[in-house]
Write a protein that holds these residues in place. Structure first.
Motif, PDB file in Angstrom:
ATOM      1  N   GLY A   1      47.942  54.007  47.757  1.00  0.00           N
ATOM      2  CA  GLY A   1      48.535  52.677  47.792  1.00  0.00           C
ATOM      3  C   GLY A   1      47.714  51.598  48.465  1.00  0.00           C
ATOM      4  N   PHE A   2      46.511  51.940  48.908  1.00  0.00           N
ATOM      5  CA  PHE A   2      45.650  50.900  49.483  1.00  0.00           C
ATOM      6  C   PHE A   2      45.159  49.971  48.371  1.00  0.00           C
ATOM      7  N   ARG A   3      44.961  48.704  48.717  1.00  0.00           N
ATOM      8  CA  ARG A   3      44.516  47.706  47.738  1.00  0.00           C
ATOM      9  C   ARG A   3      43.061  47.300  47.948  1.00  0.00           C
TER      10      ARG A   3
ATOM     11  N   LYS B   1      36.644  52.490  38.012  1.00  0.00           N
ATOM     12  CA  LYS B   1      37.583  53.605  37.900  1.00  0.00           C
ATOM     13  C   LYS B   1      38.741  53.543  38.892  1.00  0.00           C
ATOM     14  N   THR B   2      38.825  52.444  39.669  1.00  0.00           N
ATOM     15  CA  THR B   2      39.981  52.195  40.533  1.00  0.00           C
ATOM     16  C   THR B   2      40.343  50.718  40.432  1.00  0.00           C
ATOM     17  N   ASN B   3      41.484  50.359  40.992  1.00  0.00           N
ATOM     18  CA  ASN B   3      41.898  48.950  41.042  1.00  0.00           C
ATOM     19  C   ASN B   3      41.655  48.339  42.415  1.00  0.00           C
ATOM     20  N   LEU B   4      40.850  49.009  43.236  1.00  0.00           N
ATOM     21  CA  LEU B   4      40.593  48.510  44.583  1.00  0.00           C
ATOM     22  C   LEU B   4      39.787  47.216  44.557  1.00  0.00           C
ATOM     23  N   GLU B   5      40.152  46.292  45.438  1.00  0.00           N
ATOM     24  CA  GLU B   5      39.349  45.084  45.643  1.00  0.00           C
ATOM     25  C   GLU B   5      38.286  45.427  46.686  1.00  0.00           C
ATOM     26  N   ILE B   6      37.038  45.392  46.279  1.00  0.00           N
ATOM     27  CA  ILE B   6      35.944  45.909  47.097  1.00  0.00           C
ATOM     28  C   ILE B   6      35.131  44.775  47.697  1.00  0.00           C
TER      29      ILE B   6
ATOM     30  N   ALA C   1      28.201  44.338  39.507  1.00  0.00           N
ATOM     31  CA  ALA C   1      28.579  45.758  39.603  1.00  0.00           C
ATOM     32  C   ALA C   1      30.048  45.946  39.919  1.00  0.00           C
ATOM     33  N   GLY C   2      30.769  44.854  40.202  1.00  0.00           N
ATOM     34  CA  GLY C   2      32.216  44.968  40.336  1.00  0.00           C
ATOM     35  C   GLY C   2      32.823  44.602  41.674  1.00  0.00           C
ATOM     36  N   ALA C   3      32.021  44.167  42.643  1.00  0.00           N
ATOM     37  CA  ALA C   3      32.583  43.784  43.939  1.00  0.00           C
ATOM     38  C   ALA C   3      33.399  42.497  43.817  1.00  0.00           C
ATOM     39  N   SER C   4      34.476  42.425  44.575  1.00  0.00           N
ATOM     40  CA  SER C   4      35.274  41.200  44.633  1.00  0.00           C
ATOM     41  C   SER C   4      34.684  40.203  45.620  1.00  0.00           C
ATOM     42  N   ALA C   5      34.029  40.738  46.657  1.00  0.00           N
ATOM     43  CA  ALA C   5      33.431  39.902  47.692  1.00  0.00           C
ATOM     44  C   ALA C   5      32.243  40.647  48.284  1.00  0.00           C
ATOM     45  N   VAL C   6      31.400  39.922  48.999  1.00  0.00           N
ATOM     46  CA  VAL C   6      30.300  40.550  49.725  1.00  0.00           C
ATOM     47  C   VAL C   6      30.389  40.163  51.191  1.00  0.00           C
ATOM     48  N   THR C   7      29.847  41.027  52.021  1.00  0.00           N
ATOM     49  CA  THR C   7      29.761  40.738  53.443  1.00  0.00           C
ATOM     50  C   THR C   7      28.309  40.456  53.790  1.00  0.00           C
ATOM     51  N   ALA C   8      28.048  39.250  54.245  1.00  0.00           N
ATOM     52  CA  ALA C   8      26.707  38.851  54.662  1.00  0.00           C
ATOM     53  C   ALA C   8      26.547  39.174  56.140  1.00  0.00           C
TER      54      ALA C   8
END
Length: 238
Positions: free
Chosen positions: A43-45, A72-77, A95-102
């Motif tokens: 259940g984690f998002r 292959k998952t619905n996780l926001e990465i 590649a599918g990331a929702s956000a990046v950490t600088a």
């Protein structure tokens, strides 16, 4: 408050470090995708995916793992590690990331990160503040810069950033509690930032304390892998 499980990658494996030291590596799984699927099934998002190989080499290394998890998952990465150029950020988003950490680049090349904020906006560019004794660490935490955390955040707020992940390196992987005083001080100083706590979270009580002081999220890693935090109980806090 967001509960954000973490997957740290070295050599294609899911690992955890202690205080950011690479020689303390402990492998928890050789299949990060299966770990990510487990988080999604519970259940984690959200997922905090750290490319420790990339952090050391200065360029993303584990994009295939990111792509696999994203497809292959619905996780926001949110993805961090090795981001130095606009091209590398574009590759991570592709590649599918929702956000990046600088992280390191935010300390060493703020002009570059400002350009990312201008192109993608503050919702997709998170500023990573890895702290030890109030100073910022870079290069996979192998180097400590003479940059104060308060000044660092203040500068990036003026650039338009709104999201920050703050990790107290001295607590990371120690399972001895997170830096509640540090986070409370930062939120008192900057009451309009979205602050995610990272490092040392070891109990449900502590998750609730973090929520009470006003952080918008908490990254949890080693306590899950070591079985100190019950995942089913943790998801009830999401």
């Amino acid at each position: 408050m967001k509960i954000i499980p973490a997957i740290d990658i070295i050599g294609g494996q899911c690992v955890r470090l202690t205080k950011g030291a690479y020689n303390t590596k402990k492998v928890y799984s050789s299949n990060p995708l299966e770990v990510a699927k487990m988080f999604a099934d519970k259940g984690f998002r959200y997922l905090h995916l750290v490319d420790l190989d990339g952090a050391k080499q200065g360029t993303p290394v584990n994009l295939s793992i990111l792509e696999s998890i994203a497809s292959k998952t619905n996780l926001e990465i949110d993805y961090g590690g090795g981001l130095r150029t606009e091209l590398s950020v574009s590759m991570v988003f592709d590649a599918g990331a929702s956000a990046v950490t600088a992280g390191s680049v935010a300390v060493k090349n703020p002009t570059e990160v400002c350009s990312w904020l201008g192109r993608w906006g503050s919702s997709r560019i998170i500023i990573g503040a890895d702290v030890i004794d109030g100073k910022l660490a870079t290069e996979g935490w192998c180097s400590v810069e003479n940059v104060d955390i308060i000044n660092f955040i203040s500068t990036y707020l003026s650039y338009g950033a709104t999201q920050f992940i703050c990790t107290d390196i001295s607590r990371d992987g120690m399972l001895a509690g997170s830096a509640l005083d540090l986070y409370a001080r930062l939120l008192a100083e900057f009451n309009k930032i979205d602050l995610v706590a990272s490092g040392g979270v070891a109990s449900i009580k502590e998750v609730r304390e973090l929520k009470k002081i006003g952080v918008c999220g908490a990254i949890v890693g080693k306590a899950i892998y070591e079985g100190m935090l019950d995942i089913d109980q943790l998801t009830m806090e999401v």
